[in-house]
Write a protein that holds these residues in place. Structure first.
Motif, short mmCIF file in Angstrom:
data_model
loop_
_atom_site.label_atom_id
_atom_site.label_comp_id
_atom_site.label_asym_id
_atom_site.label_seq_id
_atom_site.Cartn_x
_atom_site.Cartn_y
_atom_site.Cartn_z
N VAL A 19 0.36 1.03 11.86
CA VAL A 19 1.40 1.73 11.08
C VAL A 19 2.41 0.72 10.56
CG1 VAL A 19 3.26 3.43 11.16
CG2 VAL A 19 1.09 3.91 12.31
N GLU A 20 2.76 -0.26 11.37
CA GLU A 20 3.71 -1.30 10.94
C GLU A 20 3.18 -2.02 9.70
OE1 GLU A 20 6.13 -5.00 12.94
OE2 GLU A 20 4.07 -4.63 13.59
N GLU A 21 1.89 -2.34 9.67
CA GLU A 21 1.29 -2.98 8.49
C GLU A 21 1.40 -2.07 7.27
OE1 GLU A 21 -2.72 -4.08 9.42
OE2 GLU A 21 -2.08 -5.59 10.90
N ASP A 22 1.09 -0.79 7.45
CA ASP A 22 1.18 0.16 6.34
C ASP A 22 2.61 0.29 5.84
OD1 ASP A 22 -1.55 0.59 6.56
OD2 ASP A 22 -1.33 2.50 7.63
N LEU A 23 3.56 0.38 6.78
CA LEU A 23 4.97 0.51 6.40
C LEU A 23 5.44 -0.76 5.68
CD1 LEU A 23 6.44 2.27 9.56
CD2 LEU A 23 6.19 3.26 7.26
N THR A 24 5.04 -1.91 6.18
CA THR A 24 5.42 -3.17 5.54
C THR A 24 4.94 -3.21 4.09
OG1 THR A 24 5.46 -4.33 7.66
CG2 THR A 24 5.20 -5.69 5.67
N ALA A 25 3.70 -2.77 3.88
CA ALA A 25 3.16 -2.74 2.52
C ALA A 25 3.92 -1.73 1.66
CB ALA A 25 1.67 -2.40 2.55
N ALA A 26 4.20 -0.55 2.21
CA ALA A 26 4.91 0.49 1.45
C ALA A 26 6.33 0.06 1.10
CB ALA A 26 4.94 1.79 2.27
N LEU A 27 6.93 -0.73 1.97
CA LEU A 27 8.34 -1.12 1.79
C LEU A 27 8.48 -2.48 1.11
CD1 LEU A 27 9.44 0.17 5.26
CD2 LEU A 27 10.38 0.99 3.09
N ARG A 28 7.39 -3.00 0.57
CA ARG A 28 7.46 -4.29 -0.13
C ARG A 28 8.54 -4.21 -1.21
NH1 ARG A 28 2.88 -5.38 0.42
NH2 ARG A 28 2.36 -6.93 1.22
N GLY A 29 9.40 -5.18 -1.23
CA GLY A 29 10.49 -5.18 -2.19
C GLY A 29 11.79 -4.63 -1.62
N VAL A 30 11.73 -3.96 -0.48
CA VAL A 30 12.92 -3.46 0.21
C VAL A 30 13.25 -4.46 1.31
CG1 VAL A 30 13.88 -1.59 1.62
CG2 VAL A 30 12.31 -1.05 -0.26
N PRO A 31 14.49 -4.93 1.37
CA PRO A 31 14.83 -5.89 2.43
C PRO A 31 14.92 -5.21 3.81
CG PRO A 31 16.70 -5.56 0.95
CD PRO A 31 15.57 -4.73 0.43
N VAL A 32 13.78 -5.20 4.51
CA VAL A 32 13.68 -4.61 5.84
C VAL A 32 14.06 -5.66 6.87
CG1 VAL A 32 12.07 -3.62 7.52
CG2 VAL A 32 11.93 -2.95 5.12
#
Length: 183
Positions: A19-32
């Motif tokens: 899920v972390e990998e999926d979220l990281t991809a979905a949030l690309r461009g957002v400074p997480v």
């Protein structure tokens, strides 16, 4: 509706990583700042409801961008559900079952999650008592989520006593967990 608490599942950490990998991809461009596996499934050996809790940590200025990115990834935004500095999301699928939250860095809600995780990972006796409390509560077929949360409060206060949260912060958490106003 009954509360389901199951023995610790060694698959939970791997489910989180996916899920972390999926979220990281979905949030690309957002400074997480971080994506944190929190809640009972993040504590090895702890019985839990079989639902991952995941906090996506961002600066306050990045909340809107994170909401938009998760909505594009088909997560349904549910609002703050009464907790300031936290935005809740319903996942687009149940593989695995999960609750995803966008949390503003430094907020009490986030610090509470991280403190509970740390103490339960470090303290075997408290971890075992917390598991026993949850299992006892869940064994009541008439248990609802509000009574379940309130029933865990005493042992959670013991957990928080070992944290670095202030006395006022611990009192705020107790009020939230027992259905009182957070003030």
């Amino acid at each position: 509706m009954a509360i389901e608490v199951v023995p610790a599942d060694p698959a939970w950490p791997e489910q989180f990583r996916r899920v972390e990998e999926d979220l990281t991809a979905a949030l690309r461009g957002v400074p997480v700042i971080a994506i944190e596996h929190v809640g009972s499934t993040s504590v090895p050996g702890l019985a839990a409801k079989p639902v991952l809790d995941i906090d996506v940590v961002v600066a306050r200025t990045s909340v809107a961008g994170a909401i938009a990115a998760l909505e594009r990834a088909r997560y349904r935004h549910r609002g703050d559900l009464g907790v300031s500095g936290r935005e809740a999301f319903e996942a687009p699928d149940a593989d695995p079952r999960r609750h995803v939250y966008v949390c503003v860095e430094g907020t009490l809600h986030l610090r509470n999650h991280l403190a509970v995780r740390r103490v339960l990972r470090e303290n075997d006796e408290l971890r075992q008592r917390y598991a026993a409390t949850k299992q006892t509560l869940a064994s009541d077929p008439d248990m609802d989520i509000d009574r379940y949360l309130a029933g865990k409060s005493a042992v959670l206060q013991e957990v928080l006593a070992l944290s670095d949260l202030t006395g006022d912060e611990k009192a705020q958490i107790l009020r939230l967990n027992t259905g009182g106003p957070a003030t």
